[in-house]
Design a protein around this motif. Structure first.
Motif, PDB file in Angstrom:
ATOM      1  N   HIS A 160       0.842  -1.201   0.000  1.00 51.23           N
ATOM      2  CA  HIS A 160       0.000   0.000   0.000  1.00 51.23           C
ATOM      3  C   HIS A 160       0.877   1.252   0.000  1.00 51.23           C
ATOM      4  CE1 HIS A 160      -3.971   1.960   1.346  1.00 51.23           C
ATOM      5  NE2 HIS A 160      -3.117   2.941   1.148  1.00 51.23           N
ATOM      6  N   HIS A 161       1.901   1.256   0.831  1.00 52.79           N
ATOM      7  CA  HIS A 161       2.797   2.407   0.900  1.00 52.79           C
ATOM      8  C   HIS A 161       3.547   2.617  -0.406  1.00 52.79           C
ATOM      9  CE1 HIS A 161       3.072   1.927   5.574  1.00 52.79           C
ATOM     10  NE2 HIS A 161       1.909   2.404   5.172  1.00 52.79           N
ATOM     11  N   ILE A 162       3.943   1.520  -1.048  1.00 49.60           N
ATOM     12  CA  ILE A 162       4.662   1.630  -2.316  1.00 49.60           C
ATOM     13  C   ILE A 162       3.773   2.271  -3.373  1.00 49.60           C
ATOM     14  CG2 ILE A 162       5.694   0.307  -4.213  1.00 49.60           C
ATOM     15  CD1 ILE A 162       6.673  -1.701  -2.024  1.00 49.60           C
ATOM     16  N   ALA A 163       2.553   1.772  -3.507  1.00 49.41           N
ATOM     17  CA  ALA A 163       1.624   2.345  -4.486  1.00 49.41           C
ATOM     18  C   ALA A 163       1.327   3.803  -4.173  1.00 49.41           C
ATOM     19  CB  ALA A 163       0.330   1.536  -4.504  1.00 49.41           C
ATOM     20  N   GLU A 164       1.094   4.100  -2.911  1.00 50.82           N
ATOM     21  CA  GLU A 164       0.752   5.472  -2.526  1.00 50.82           C
ATOM     22  C   GLU A 164       1.909   6.422  -2.778  1.00 50.82           C
ATOM     23  OE1 GLU A 164      -1.231   7.818   1.267  1.00 50.82           O
ATOM     24  OE2 GLU A 164      -1.633   5.689   0.945  1.00 50.82           O
ATOM     25  N   SER A 165       3.129   5.972  -2.537  1.00 54.21           N
ATOM     26  CA  SER A 165       4.278   6.849  -2.792  1.00 54.21           C
ATOM     27  C   SER A 165       4.422   7.133  -4.285  1.00 54.21           C
ATOM     28  CB  SER A 165       5.565   6.231  -2.226  1.00 54.21           C
ATOM     29  OG  SER A 165       5.950   5.073  -2.954  1.00 54.21           O
ATOM     30  N   CYS A 166       4.048   6.171  -5.135  1.00 51.18           N
ATOM     31  CA  CYS A 166       4.101   6.389  -6.583  1.00 51.18           C
ATOM     32  C   CYS A 166       3.081   7.446  -7.006  1.00 51.18           C
ATOM     33  CB  CYS A 166       3.848   5.085  -7.330  1.00 51.18           C
ATOM     34  SG  CYS A 166       5.145   3.836  -7.146  1.00 51.18           S
ATOM     35  N   PHE A 167       1.849   7.327  -6.530  1.00 53.24           N
ATOM     36  CA  PHE A 167       0.799   8.274  -6.896  1.00 53.24           C
ATOM     37  C   PHE A 167       1.056   9.652  -6.293  1.00 53.24           C
ATOM     38  CE2 PHE A 167      -1.557   4.562  -8.268  1.00 53.24           C
ATOM     39  CZ  PHE A 167      -2.370   5.057  -9.284  1.00 53.24           C
ATOM     40  N   LYS A 168       1.481   9.705  -5.037  1.00 47.68           N
ATOM     41  CA  LYS A 168       1.775  11.000  -4.422  1.00 47.68           C
ATOM     42  C   LYS A 168       2.974  11.661  -5.090  1.00 47.68           C
ATOM     43  CE  LYS A 168      -0.090  10.592   0.260  1.00 47.68           C
ATOM     44  NZ  LYS A 168       0.233  10.401   1.697  1.00 47.68           N
ATOM     45  N   GLY A 169       3.960  10.851  -5.467  1.00 48.18           N
ATOM     46  CA  GLY A 169       5.123  11.401  -6.158  1.00 48.18           C
ATOM     47  C   GLY A 169       4.728  11.996  -7.497  1.00 48.18           C
ATOM     48  N   LEU A 170       3.871  11.287  -8.237  1.00 52.65           N
ATOM     49  CA  LEU A 170       3.371  11.825  -9.499  1.00 52.65           C
ATOM     50  C   LEU A 170       2.623  13.126  -9.252  1.00 52.65           C
ATOM     51  CD1 LEU A 170       2.643  11.770 -12.510  1.00 52.65           C
ATOM     52  CD2 LEU A 170       0.710  10.275 -11.912  1.00 52.65           C
ATOM     53  N   ALA A 171       1.789  13.140  -8.239  1.00 54.56           N
ATOM     54  CA  ALA A 171       0.986  14.327  -7.940  1.00 54.56           C
ATOM     55  C   ALA A 171       1.868  15.544  -7.684  1.00 54.56           C
ATOM     56  CB  ALA A 171       0.094  14.063  -6.726  1.00 54.56           C
ATOM     57  N   ARG A 172       2.853  15.373  -6.827  1.00 57.42           N
ATOM     58  CA  ARG A 172       3.718  16.506  -6.481  1.00 57.42           C
ATOM     59  C   ARG A 172       4.578  16.947  -7.660  1.00 57.42           C
ATOM     60  NH1 ARG A 172       3.087  19.695  -1.815  1.00 57.42           N
ATOM     61  NH2 ARG A 172       1.555  18.533  -0.624  1.00 57.42           N
ATOM     62  N   ALA A 173       4.989  15.990  -8.488  1.00 57.70           N
ATOM     63  CA  ALA A 173       5.759  16.352  -9.680  1.00 57.70           C
ATOM     64  C   ALA A 173       4.876  17.107 -10.675  1.00 57.70           C
ATOM     65  CB  ALA A 173       6.353  15.103 -10.321  1.00 57.70           C
ATOM     66  N   LEU A 174       3.651  16.637 -10.866  1.00 58.27           N
ATOM     67  CA  LEU A 174       2.726  17.336 -11.765  1.00 58.27           C
ATOM     68  C   LEU A 174       2.451  18.754 -11.283  1.00 58.27           C
ATOM     69  CD1 LEU A 174       0.023  14.650 -12.653  1.00 58.27           C
ATOM     70  CD2 LEU A 174       1.544  15.830 -14.262  1.00 58.27           C
ATOM     71  N   ARG A 175       2.305  18.893  -9.991  1.00 63.95           N
ATOM     72  CA  ARG A 175       2.013  20.215  -9.409  1.00 63.95           C
ATOM     73  C   ARG A 175       3.047  21.251  -9.834  1.00 63.95           C
ATOM     74  NH1 ARG A 175       0.506  21.025  -3.031  1.00 63.95           N
ATOM     75  NH2 ARG A 175       0.476  23.307  -2.966  1.00 63.95           N
ATOM     76  N   VAL A 176       4.303  20.839  -9.837  1.00 61.92           N
ATOM     77  CA  VAL A 176       5.383  21.741 -10.238  1.00 61.92           C
ATOM     78  C   VAL A 176       5.460  21.868 -11.760  1.00 61.92           C
ATOM     79  CG1 VAL A 176       7.886  22.082 -10.228  1.00 61.92           C
ATOM     80  CG2 VAL A 176       6.732  21.284  -8.156  1.00 61.92           C
ATOM     81  N   ALA A 177       5.392  20.740 -12.460  1.00 57.46           N
ATOM     82  CA  ALA A 177       5.632  20.735 -13.909  1.00 57.46           C
ATOM     83  C   ALA A 177       4.552  21.483 -14.697  1.00 57.46           C
ATOM     84  CB  ALA A 177       5.750  19.302 -14.416  1.00 57.46           C
TER      85      ALA A 177
END
Length: 197
Positions: A160-177
């Motif tokens: 669960h943590h692995i999947a969530e870190s992938c989605f949250k990482g995408l989210a934060r990267a998108l926020r900046v990009a």
């Protein structure tokens, strides 16, 4: 306004997506898959992208078609909302911790779809959700958004943590990009003068 609405209907799924890149992170998500709803809710929240996702799919078969088609529709909405991509930051990268898990995400809103996804899940399922569908969603999203996306879980023990870190990482990267950089003065951030070709 950087908004888009996509409707996708096949014999397997009926998906409707609406996004606003300049939102506050408000989300209304209903895919019929609890874990996917959770991931998309946190994606919207951490990216600060308003998002509505409604999906009806052949869940009696499995979750694959719905998960993939939601990724396709969200990717298409992202590409449409970005338009010419003038003024955006374009690039972003970060490390996303989630308890014992650490995932690195790097993104280039390039118009050239590429996914490099490296994450190993200790379990085959998170609840009733097949962990292999995490990669399927990312592949569908990146391919249809036309982005270059690298996601690598460096270590982790809880699926669960692995999947969530992938989605949250995408989210934060998108926020900046996807954010507009006023110093770009509305220019497309490429020496070619365009992105995607």
């Amino acid at each position: 306004m950087r908004k888009a609405t996509i409707k996708r209907t096949t014999k397997e799924t009926d998906v409707e997506v609406a996004i606003d890149l300049d939102g506050t992170g408000a989300a209304t998500i209903a895919t019929g898959i609890g874990f996917l709803d959770h991931m998309l809710d946190l994606l919207a929240r951490h990216a600060r992208i308003d998002m509505v996702v409604k999906a009806n799919g052949d869940l009696h078969v499995d979750y694959h078609h719905t998960t993939e088609d939601v990724g396709i529709a969200l990717g298409q909405a992202m590409k449409q909302a970005l338009g010419s991509m003038a003024g955006i930051n374009r690039y972003a990268s970060l490390y996303m911790p989630m308890d014992e898990t650490l995932t690195r995400v790097a993104i280039d809103i390039s118009g050239r779809p590429t996914l490099v996804f490296k994450a190993e899940f200790p379990r085959d399922k998170i609840g009733e959700f097949d962990t292999e569908l995490v990669r399927e969603w990312f592949n569908a999203f990146a391919g249809n958004a036309g982005i270059t996306l690298h996601v690598e879980t460096l270590y982790g023990e809880n699926s669960h943590h692995i999947a969530e870190s992938c989605f949250k990482g995408l989210a934060r990267a998108l926020r900046v990009a996807v954010a507009i950089d006023p110093r770009n003065a509305g220019e497309v951030p490429s020496t070619k003068g365009q992105l995607g070709g």
